[in-house]
Design a protein around this motif. Structure first.
Motif, mmCIF file in Angstrom:
data_model
loop_
_atom_site.group_PDB
_atom_site.id
_atom_site.type_symbol
_atom_site.label_atom_id
_atom_site.label_comp_id
_atom_site.label_asym_id
_atom_site.label_seq_id
_atom_site.Cartn_x
_atom_site.Cartn_y
_atom_site.Cartn_z
ATOM 1 N N PHE A 7 0.793 -0.923 -0.057
ATOM 2 C CA PHE A 7 0.023 0.052 0.058
ATOM 3 C C PHE A 7 1.070 1.130 0.090
ATOM 4 O O PHE A 7 0.583 2.028 -0.698
ATOM 5 N N ARG A 8 1.886 1.116 1.035
ATOM 6 C CA ARG A 8 2.760 2.410 0.894
ATOM 7 C C ARG A 8 3.615 2.545 -0.317
ATOM 8 O O ARG A 8 3.772 3.844 -0.905
ATOM 9 N N LYS A 9 3.973 1.543 -0.980
ATOM 10 C CA LYS A 9 4.737 1.507 -2.152
ATOM 11 C C LYS A 9 4.090 2.234 -3.294
ATOM 12 O O LYS A 9 4.439 3.047 -3.873
ATOM 13 N N CYS A 10 2.615 1.563 -3.397
ATOM 14 C CA CYS A 10 1.695 2.115 -4.395
ATOM 15 C C CYS A 10 1.242 3.615 -4.332
ATOM 16 O O CYS A 10 1.393 4.440 -5.126
ATOM 17 N N THR A 11 1.113 3.988 -3.161
ATOM 18 C CA THR A 11 0.685 5.229 -2.800
ATOM 19 C C THR A 11 1.812 6.339 -3.016
ATOM 20 O O THR A 11 1.409 7.433 -3.578
ATOM 21 N N ASP A 12 2.909 5.855 -2.580
ATOM 22 C CA ASP A 12 4.183 6.998 -2.700
ATOM 23 C C ASP A 12 4.337 7.074 -4.205
ATOM 24 O O ASP A 12 4.528 8.045 -4.643
ATOM 25 N N GLU A 13 4.371 5.985 -4.997
ATOM 26 C CA GLU A 13 4.773 6.031 -6.485
ATOM 27 C C GLU A 13 3.681 6.983 -7.351
ATOM 28 O O GLU A 13 4.068 7.585 -8.151
ATOM 29 N N CYS A 14 2.356 6.497 -7.012
ATOM 30 C CA CYS A 14 1.678 7.135 -7.725
ATOM 31 C C CYS A 14 1.636 8.694 -7.316
ATOM 32 O O CYS A 14 1.511 9.567 -8.062
ATOM 33 N N ALA A 15 1.617 9.102 -5.918
ATOM 34 C CA ALA A 15 1.788 10.757 -5.600
ATOM 35 C C ALA A 15 2.765 10.989 -6.010
ATOM 36 O O ALA A 15 2.580 12.348 -6.707
ATOM 37 N N ASP A 16 3.894 10.628 -6.187
ATOM 38 C CA ASP A 16 5.068 11.171 -6.888
ATOM 39 C C ASP A 16 5.046 11.253 -8.252
ATOM 40 O O ASP A 16 5.568 12.118 -8.972
ATOM 41 N N ALA A 17 4.170 10.529 -9.026
ATOM 42 C CA ALA A 17 3.974 10.475 -10.358
ATOM 43 C C ALA A 17 2.790 11.642 -10.681
ATOM 44 O O ALA A 17 2.460 11.854 -11.965
ATOM 45 N N GLY A 18 2.193 12.135 -9.652
ATOM 46 C CA GLY A 18 1.112 13.311 -9.862
ATOM 47 C C GLY A 18 -0.045 12.944 -9.998
ATOM 48 O O GLY A 18 -0.895 13.693 -10.474
ATOM 49 N N VAL A 19 -0.463 11.581 -9.624
ATOM 50 C CA VAL A 19 -1.657 11.222 -9.702
ATOM 51 C C VAL A 19 -2.624 11.760 -8.342
ATOM 52 O O VAL A 19 -2.328 11.458 -7.258
ATOM 53 N N TYR A 20 -3.553 12.726 -8.896
ATOM 54 C CA TYR A 20 -4.225 13.300 -7.790
ATOM 55 C C TYR A 20 -4.843 12.666 -6.756
ATOM 56 O O TYR A 20 -5.006 12.774 -5.608
ATOM 57 N N ASP A 21 -5.559 11.259 -7.171
ATOM 58 C CA ASP A 21 -6.222 10.495 -6.298
ATOM 59 C C ASP A 21 -5.218 10.107 -5.143
ATOM 60 O O ASP A 21 -5.622 9.857 -4.150
ATOM 61 N N ALA A 22 -4.008 9.692 -6.091
ATOM 62 C CA ALA A 22 -3.172 9.070 -4.704
ATOM 63 C C ALA A 22 -2.765 10.215 -3.721
ATOM 64 O O ALA A 22 -2.184 10.013 -2.727
ATOM 65 N N MET A 23 -2.567 11.368 -4.441
ATOM 66 C CA MET A 23 -2.223 12.531 -3.511
ATOM 67 C C MET A 23 -3.359 12.659 -2.139
ATOM 68 O O MET A 23 -2.844 12.751 -1.110
#
Length: 590
Positions: free
Chosen positions: A189-205
């Motif tokens: 969960f943390r790996k996916c959330t961090d990677e998507c947030a860093d990629a600029g996916v707003y839902d992940a942020m």
């Protein structure tokens, strides 16, 4: 070779793998489309991956895939083992299959296989309202390749497409499953959330921000990081819930050692309020009432809270327990208690406090939110204060009125009532009120009895009935009028009178267990049992317990589990419940 036998296993396999186009393939099929395949041909994960690659290399769009390949695949589903490959007993790709495809964790071959079929059928992958992946075909290929790559690797080395990552973390977040994940799943969960947030996916942020907002067992509390993400969401996608969260951060001085920044709080709460966020609406009222960050205006504050109370009451009654009805009712009661923006009325204040108590108990039990424990305590303190002020005028066991006050109150929402009635003595009649036959509920509150609950029906006694003009059985009515001169009560539906009744008094009696009326609710916990994989409810009197804590229980096998929710319930509801014995503090990931 007969027409029926021209469609060989090799021909079918070529079509399944995208090596033969639709027109060529259909040339091998009898004109009557009653295909008689020589043997069952099983479609595999690798077949679909090969087909998608071949079609992508040809420059096909997802619309081409639908028209030239997918439709025929569904037609042949029973012949090619499509359901088995998707992990289903039977496959139709109807609404239920699509719901299965777009929920859960898409990591196994079967789950990814079904998801790919669903994506082809629905033709678009939407991550949030502001970002869409239009190259669905490439996304599907990437998911399938990653699935094969991950099979022999640890979670830390997994490759996952953005769609897979977002589907996993969104499912965990929206269903409040984060604290129930095992160590490997939390790491993922943390790996996916961090990677998507860093990629600029707003839902992940958004998900990462709310995880850091107060913290959980994956992310420790980090108000600064949460605020940074919320600012991005407000500035770039005008997210009203992010604005609401920023309002709270500034209101409570989370970034300034507890020193509030009321001007910033009002600015962001206003954004949320203008977008219809109920929390933001009542928080702007709090600021208006005190003159914090905005000129003081008690009447404006009271009107704002009244609007929230009115707008949230019906959704709460209809089962949306997460809505801000408890918060609005508490504040509405405060205004009547203090006389801010309205004439002081301690009885109305108590009535709204009782509404708030009912609402917060439902919310904590079924849809707990951050800060609910503090709201519960404020409500209980308010009720206790009104008990002291009103003294012997409350805690009655019945409500007796010449006028049908309680009945009128139940009509205030604009909904009709069904009334059934029968004689119980020569002079008295029993009246039973309900919303209808579908089990719709009403919020029944009687402040003189400290009574408030959601009920599908309620009973009253009409005493010493001197005159009654009514049909047999039951009536529907949406208006009621009481004549103070004659003592008659007229029930009407629209402009048509349906019942006329003259009685000495309308009496509502307390139907609760004495244990419920004479004591405060007990602290309880909903616990996810690790071995049994289900939620159970327990009495829990351990101070400081929080969601996500690991606990040992008093049942026969001393099960261990994870606290999902903390709530309160009356002694009558908890009869036979086991207790939480001991807690083990939750651990954060490093």
């Amino acid at each position: 070779m007969t027409e029926e036998n021209r469609c060989t296993k090799e021909i079918i396999k070529k079509f399944l793998r995208g090596e033969m186009d639709f027109d060529t393939f259909t040339g091998y099929i009898p004109m009557n489309y009653l295909i008689r395949y020589p043997d069952a041909v099983s479609i595999t994960f690798e077949d679909v991956l090969a087909a998608l690659k071949n079609m992508h290399d040809k420059g096909w769009t997802m619309a081409d895939v639908q028209a030239e390949w997918y439709g025929m695949i569904l037609d042949m589903a029973d012949y090619i083992g499509l359901a088995k490959a998707a992990g289903l007993e039977k496959i139709t790709m109807d609404e239920q299959d699509l719901q299965t495809a777009f929920s859960g964790l898409p990591f196994s071959r079967e789950e990814v296989f079904l998801l790919v079929l669903a994506i082809i059928q629905t033709s678009v992958i939407t991550l949030d309202p502001n970002q869409e992946y239009r190259d669905d075909l490439q996304e599907c290929i990437e998911m399938m390749e990653n699935t094969l790559y991950n099979e022999e690797r640890s979670v830390r080395d997994w490759k996952l497409s953005t769609v897979q990552q977002m589907r996993f973390i969104t499912d965990c977040f929206e269903r409040e499953r984060i604290d129930l994940l095992d160590a490997q799943q939390k790491e993922l969960f943390r790996k996916c959330t961090d990677e998507c947030a860093d990629a600029g996916v707003y839902d992940a942020m958004r998900i990462k921000a709310f995880c850091c907002y107060g913290g959980n067992t994956v992310y420790p509390c980090d108000w600064r990081l949460a605020a940074d993400y919320f600012h991005i969401l407000v500035d770039e996608v005008e997210d009203p819930m992010a604005a609401n969260a920023l309002g709270y951060i500034y209101y409570y001085g989370r970034l300034n050692d507890g020193e509030p920044d009321y001007e910033s709080a009002y600015r962001f709460f206003s954004l949320g309020a203008f977008c219809g966020v109920y929390e933001s609406m009542y928080k702007t009222a709090d600021l208006l009432e005190k003159g914090n960050g905005i000129p003081k205006n008690g009447m404006a504050a009271m009107n704002q809270v009244r609007n929230v109370y009115i707008q949230t009451k019906t959704p709460f009654i209809n089962g949306i327990y997460s809505i801000a009805f408890a918060d609005a009712a508490l504040r509405y009661g405060n205004y009547y208690r203090s006389g801010t923006g309205v004439a002081r009325d301690p009885y109305l204040a108590l009535s709204y406090y009782l509404d708030a108590r009912t609402a917060i108990m439902y919310r904590m039990r079924y849809d707990q939110s951050y800060g609910d424990e503090a709201v519960y305590r404020k409500i209980m303190d308010a009720i206790s204060g009104m008990e002291k002020e009103l003294g012997p005028d409350i805690r009655h066991t019945e409500s007796r009125d010449k006028e049908p006050i309680l009945i009128n109150r139940m009509l205030s929402g604009g909904y009709p009532l069904k009334l059934s009635f029968r004689k119980i003595s020569k002079k008295d009649m029993k009246l039973v009120f309900s919303r209808g036959d579908d089990g719709e509920k009403m919020l029944l509150t009687v402040e003189s009895m400290l009574y408030s609950r959601l009920a599908e029906s309620f009973e009253m006694t009409a005493e010493n009935v001197r005159y009654a003009s009514m049909p047999e059985g039951e009536v529907i009515f949406d208006q009621i009028a009481y004549d103070v001169y004659t003592g008659e009560t007229v029930f009407a539906e629209g402009t048509s009178e349906v019942l006329r009744l003259q009685a000495e008094a309308f009496v509502f009696r307390d139907d609760r267990d004495p244990a419920e009326t004479g004591s405060d609710p007990l602290p309880c916990a909903a616990v996810w049992l690790d071995g049994i994989r289900e939620n159970r409810e327990y009495i829990c009197e351990i101070p400081g317990l929080k969601r996500g804590d690991h606990v040992i229980l008093s049942d026969e096998d001393h099960h261990e589990g994870t606290v999902v929710r903390l709530f309160y319930a009356y002694e009558t509801e908890t009869a036979g419940w086991q207790r939480v014995l001991q807690k083990i503090d939750a651990r954060f990931l490093s």
